[in-house]
Design a protein around this motif. Structure first.
Motif, mmCIF file in Angstrom:
data_model
loop_
_atom_site.group_PDB
_atom_site.id
_atom_site.type_symbol
_atom_site.label_atom_id
_atom_site.label_comp_id
_atom_site.label_asym_id
_atom_site.label_seq_id
_atom_site.Cartn_x
_atom_site.Cartn_y
_atom_site.Cartn_z
ATOM 1 N N GLN B 438 35.880 -11.701 10.137
ATOM 2 C CA GLN B 438 34.583 -11.731 9.456
ATOM 3 C C GLN B 438 34.445 -13.030 8.648
ATOM 4 O O GLN B 438 33.387 -13.667 8.645
ATOM 5 C CB GLN B 438 34.500 -10.527 8.528
ATOM 6 C CG GLN B 438 33.134 -10.226 7.997
ATOM 7 C CD GLN B 438 33.193 -8.992 7.082
ATOM 8 O OE1 GLN B 438 34.153 -8.217 7.104
ATOM 9 N NE2 GLN B 438 32.166 -8.815 6.291
ATOM 10 N N ALA B 439 35.517 -13.432 7.977
ATOM 11 C CA ALA B 439 35.458 -14.632 7.122
ATOM 12 C C ALA B 439 35.280 -15.905 7.934
ATOM 13 O O ALA B 439 34.768 -16.901 7.420
ATOM 14 C CB ALA B 439 36.721 -14.717 6.273
ATOM 15 N N ASP B 442 32.010 -17.636 7.839
ATOM 16 C CA ASP B 442 31.565 -18.358 6.646
ATOM 17 C C ASP B 442 31.905 -19.845 6.706
ATOM 18 O O ASP B 442 31.494 -20.608 5.836
ATOM 19 C CB ASP B 442 32.192 -17.742 5.384
ATOM 20 C CG ASP B 442 31.661 -16.342 5.123
ATOM 21 O OD1 ASP B 442 30.558 -16.042 5.616
ATOM 22 O OD2 ASP B 442 32.349 -15.554 4.454
ATOM 23 N N SER B 596 38.696 -7.446 2.505
ATOM 24 C CA SER B 596 37.516 -8.100 3.050
ATOM 25 C C SER B 596 36.803 -8.901 1.953
ATOM 26 O O SER B 596 36.436 -10.070 2.136
ATOM 27 C CB SER B 596 36.581 -7.040 3.640
ATOM 28 O OG SER B 596 35.478 -7.655 4.211
ATOM 29 N N GLU B 597 36.636 -8.260 0.804
ATOM 30 C CA GLU B 597 35.983 -8.920 -0.332
ATOM 31 C C GLU B 597 36.804 -10.137 -0.774
ATOM 32 O O GLU B 597 36.251 -11.202 -1.063
ATOM 33 C CB GLU B 597 35.894 -7.901 -1.464
ATOM 34 C CG GLU B 597 35.062 -8.306 -2.636
ATOM 35 C CD GLU B 597 35.125 -7.232 -3.736
ATOM 36 O OE1 GLU B 597 34.992 -7.584 -4.883
ATOM 37 O OE2 GLU B 597 35.347 -6.044 -3.396
ATOM 38 N N THR B 600 36.425 -13.115 1.499
ATOM 39 C CA THR B 600 35.144 -13.784 1.247
ATOM 40 C C THR B 600 35.255 -14.700 0.027
ATOM 41 O O THR B 600 34.767 -15.837 0.031
ATOM 42 C CB THR B 600 34.039 -12.735 1.005
ATOM 43 O OG1 THR B 600 34.010 -11.875 2.141
ATOM 44 C CG2 THR B 600 32.685 -13.378 0.819
ATOM 45 N N SER B 604 35.042 -18.848 -0.046
ATOM 46 C CA SER B 604 33.990 -19.505 -0.838
ATOM 47 C C SER B 604 34.477 -20.829 -1.419
ATOM 48 O O SER B 604 33.685 -21.616 -1.926
ATOM 49 C CB SER B 604 33.507 -18.594 -1.958
ATOM 50 O OG SER B 604 34.436 -18.576 -3.019
#
Lengths: 291, 606
Positions: B438-439, B442, B596-597, B600, B604
């Motif tokens: 998922q990351a 980004d 997951s958090e 992210t 960042s």
């Protein structure tokens, strides 16, 4: 006739109600007139013997970390008062929205002590700075106990020394800013091989085990075998005080003072207290490296 | 009325009297039933973290006032919600299971978040939730924090500093030699990710206004103007890394200051004025942890107010136009809003380093020169752009930001095959794989990303400690391969943490690209376990020495080692040491469900 009957019935109802109310009030009064409930106290397990000497109170011995964590996570004290080494009361207040318990002035205090294996290289090693040098095999009690946390706290004070004096007032910053701290602590925590058998570790040093120095409270150092080991209280070291948190009136104070004195504690406040928050941080770090 | 009925009535009345006598007792000692939030009008309030303590205290004072709306009591409940996270939660419908109670009042750090929320809602055809006229609670301007000697070298405060000065310094190969200080090395800028951080968002707005020479009415066309793009890319080129919170920079800066290397960690960081006050007071992240003592830094910071203008973080009180906000809740929220504006309550914001929003309350210490800030500034205020422009700003930033060169190093030791927790049917590795995949989305296409896995006994002859499954390369071409390789991972043997961390650091250093953020992203769930515990300390010591040497001094080639401690058995102290030695950050995912958090947050930084 009917009117008279109704009147009599209503008077009877009113009188009945008054009687019922009186009976209920008497019941309540009986409850409040009941003899005061027996006081209960929780005792830091290193103070258990002194607490058991108190009369008129129910005593429960508990590791202070257990009580502190219960309070910090929103639980209740579950007793009228807590007799404990002072840092734990502050540590219990670090939980979310958990206010500090009302706390008495220090009642008694003791120094932190070290017991050394008889060895040439340790003969003159009687300062916290020397004891904290890398390579020492160090034993101490669990950091969930007062003797364990104060013992490793004193060693950290020696490691973070200020000139030739231990930094007994070290702050969390001092731990965070010392690049080598975690490595030093890791070595300390994995250096000794001494299985605790319930009693304070400094009383076990004459038994089998691989270590150079055992740490604990000064009150426990008097029980060691002087033929086998050297018990020392290094100069300028920290002291640990006993306080009552919660309802101080629940504890017979003079009895407690006397019992503590008999156990080797000195009256009143010590001179060099730990920063409780720094001890809480240290406890977490020890748990991190020993997990 | 006949006699019988009169008698019945009399009996009934007496019965009532008798019943009341029994029930009430009449001694007046009974306390009123305790008031609980369940029978009050509850005003749930979601606030950004920097004002949580203050607003919680104010809410407690307010609740003790026993205010009422339509006869019902009013209770204010405060919860913490970062500005960007709150905006996303509201835009996505606010799920109470994961986001907490639906707020009546939302107070992000700045009004700009309200504008972004409204635009996100409008994009979906939904009505706006925030008013552009919301009342601010307290103020703090965005500033460029600089170590005092550096600001002085630029002539500040006598000579105003502009964003264009930053651009010139950032692009000049002489770096600080331009101002007679070659020992400070190149100009290094700290800026947070504007998708997460108010400071990052305000800095982005300010630098774009500076690029076009305006103070209001920034347009979407302005943003795509080639000169603006060039200006932004120049500024972004000096960034050391991004991140979700300014505290990472401030803590690293403070740590470097204690070692005497503050001037070579960062030259300037875009933060709120309040952070400069906190830093100079010896409390860099604004939070005094238990046992922490504030100690002033050796080199204080000064707040530079960019000459082109700046924005206030104004902590607006948005009483939301949301379906769950009833009239009663709105009235109750208004009462709380009036309460926090009272002068006595406004004076309390000063203690936290903020300026009162109520103009009747004077600015006072610590907002003063002694704390490195100037209460007479800012001279020029910038207008918050229109919602559509705000969203375009973020989109443009994603294109213009500094690119990254990252080696993702994943632990595939046997313990990664353990359950992720009592509530999860997944293994830790399964959860980490999903989060990593998922990351990857980004990263932007021209970021360079590689994938290394580590454990013992890898490779055809089972002698390797790590395998490079995807070499570092442009993710625009590698993304699907990376996802596939991550998806195929299975748990294996031991955890040669220190050796692999050292090798990964060395490899990224050898390919160092000064135009990019160079980093290792290392995830592990354990501690060093390479079959020989005797040399663990030496390995760790060598690793840390190597990282520190590479990260310090004017000629440093900073490779940031961002670490994730995953699961309850991760060696957080070692991971923290590695991250701090490289002036990066360690992330704690000891609760495996947070991975997951956390991923992210880590990404960042790029």
């Amino acid at each position: 006739m009917k009117r008279l009957g109704a009147l009599l019935l209503s008077v009877a109802m009113v009188l009945g109600a008054i009687a019922l109310r009186r009976a209920l009030r008497d019941d309540n009064a009986r409850d409040s007139d009941a003899p005061e409930h027996r006081r209960s106290i929780i005792c830091d397990n290193v103070l258990e013997a002194a607490c058991r000497a108190l009369s008129g109170v129910d005593v429960r011995s508990e590791r202070p970390a257990v009580t502190a964590e219960r309070l910090a996570t929103g639980g209740s004290l579950d007793a009228d008062a807590w007799v404990v080494a002072s840092p734990w009361v502050t540590i219990a207040g670090f939980g979310p929205a958990q206010p500090l318990l009302e706390t008495s002035a220090p009642i008694a205090h003791t120094s932190v002590a070290a017991v050394l294996r008889r060895a040439p290289e340790l003969t003159s090693c009687h300062t916290w700075q020397c004891l904290a040098e890398p390579g020492r095999r160090v034993a101490h009690d669990s950091v969930d106990t007062t003797s364990g946390l104060a013992g490793i706290g004193a060693l950290v004070a020696g490691h973070l020394h200020d000139g030739d004096r231990p930094r007994t007032d070290f702050a969390r910053n001092d731990i965070d800013e010392d690049d080598g701290f975690d490595q030093w602590l890791n070595e300390v925590e994995h250096s000794a091989n001494l299985v605790s058998r319930g009693a304070p570790v400094i009383r076990q040093i004459q038994t089998t085990g691989v270590f150079d120095v055992a740490l604990g409270l000064g009150v426990d150092a008097s029980g060691v075998n002087p033929q086998a080991v050297d018990a020392v209280v290094p100069p300028d070291g920290p002291t640990v005080a006993v306080v009552i948190a919660g309802n101080p009136d629940a504890v017979p104070l003079e009895q407690l003072r006397a019992a503590l004195t008999r156990a080797g504690w000195r009256a009143g406040r010590g001179t060099r207290d730990f920063n409780p928050g720094a001890l809480a941080t240290l406890r977490e770090r020890v748990k991190d490296v020993t997990r | 009325m006949n006699r019988l009925s009169r008698t019945t009535l009399a009996l009934g009345a007496l019965a009532v009297v008798a019943g009341l006598l029994v029930a009430c007792g009449g001694d007046g000692n009974e306390a009123e039933a305790p008031t609980t939030p369940s029978n009050c009008v509850t005003v749930d309030t979601a606030v950004s973290p920097e004002k949580l303590d203050l607003l919680t205290a104010l809410a407690e004072s307010f609740n003790r006032r026993n205010e009422r709306v339509g006869g019902d009591c009013v209770v204010v409940r405060v919860q913490k919600k970062s500005s960007g996270v709150g905006m996303s939660a509201l835009a996505n419908g606010w799920d109470e299971r994961t986001d907490g109670p639906k707020p009546v009042i939302w107070s992000p750090a700045a009004s700009s978040w309200g504008a972004i929320l409204n635009q996100r809602l409008a994009d979906r055809g939904a009505a706006a939730m925030t008013s552009p006229d919301a009342q601010p609670f307290m103020l703090t301007p965005l500033v460029i924090a600089m170590p005092k000697p550096m600001a002085n070298a630029m002539g500040y405060p006598a000579t105003p500093v502009e964003w264009s000065d930053i651009l010139r310094l950032a692009q000049d190969p002489q770096g600080w030699a331009l101002y007679g200080h070659p020992e400070w090395g190149p100009f290094r800028l700290g800026k947070t990710n504007p998708n997460f951080s108010t400071s990052g968002l305000s800095a982005l707005i300010a630098q774009n206004y500076a690029a076009v020479g305006k103070t209001q009415d920034l347009t979407s066309e302005d943003l795509t103007n080639p000169a603006t793009v060039e200006f932004n890319r120049g500024i972004e080129s000096a960034v050391v890394h991004y991140g979700d919170i300014t505290m990472t920079f401030l803590n690293n800066w403070y740590r470097a200051d204690r070692r005497g290397t503050a001037l070579t960690y960062a030259s300037a960081v875009a933060v709120e004025e309040k952070s400069v006050i906190d830093y100079n007071a010896g409390n860099p992240d604004g939070v005094l942890d238990p046992g922490e003592e504030p100690r002033k830094p050796k080199t204080p910071l000064v707040a530079v107010y960019p000459a082109e203008g700046t924005l206030y973080s104004d902590s607006p009180f948005f009483i939301l136009d949301a379906p769950w906000v009833t009239d009663a809740k709105r009235q109750a929220a208004t009462k709380f809003q009036e309460f926090v504006q009272e002068p006595a309550n406004q004076r309390r914001v000063l203690k936290f380093g903020f300026r009162p929003a109520n103009p009747k309350v004077s600015i006072a210490a610590p907002v003063d020169a002694a704390h490195g800030v100037d209460p007479s500034q800012p001279a020029t205020l910038l207008q918050v752009p229109r919602p559509k422009v705000m969203v375009d700003l973020l989109d443009q930033w994603a294109v213009n930001r500094k690119t990254a060169r990252v080696l993702i190093v994943l632990d595939v030791s046997g313990s990664m095959g353990d359950s992720a927790g009592a509530d999860s049917s997944d293994t830790k590795l399964e959860l980490a794989k999903r989060a990593a995949v998922q990351a990857l989305d980004d990263f932007k296409d021209d970021d360079e990303v590689g994938l290394r896995i580590f454990s013992t006994g890898l490779g055809p002859d089972q002698s390797r400690m790590y395998l490079d499954l995807v070499p570092i390369g442009a993710i625009g071409q590698n993304r699907e391969m990376l996802k596939r390789q991550i998806g195929n991972l299975i748990p294996t043997n031991g955890t040669p943490l220190f050796d692999v961390a050292a090798a990964s650091y060395r490899d990224v250093l050898n390919g160092y690209d000064p135009a990019r953020i160079n980093a290792v992203l290392l995830l592990t769930d354990g501690r060093n376990d390479d079959g020989n515990s005797a040399d663990d300390r030496r390995q760790e010591s060598n690793l840390l020495t190597q990282i520190r040497q590479g990260s310090t001094g004017e000629n440093a080639k900073p490779v940031r080692v961002f670490t994730i401690g995953y699961g309850a058995d991760a060696d957080m102290p070692s991971l923290r040491s590695m991250a701090e030695a490289s002036n990066a950050a360690a992330y704690n995912a000891t609760d495996a469900s947070s991975i997951s958090e956390v991923f992210t947050q880590v990404v960042s930084n790029f």
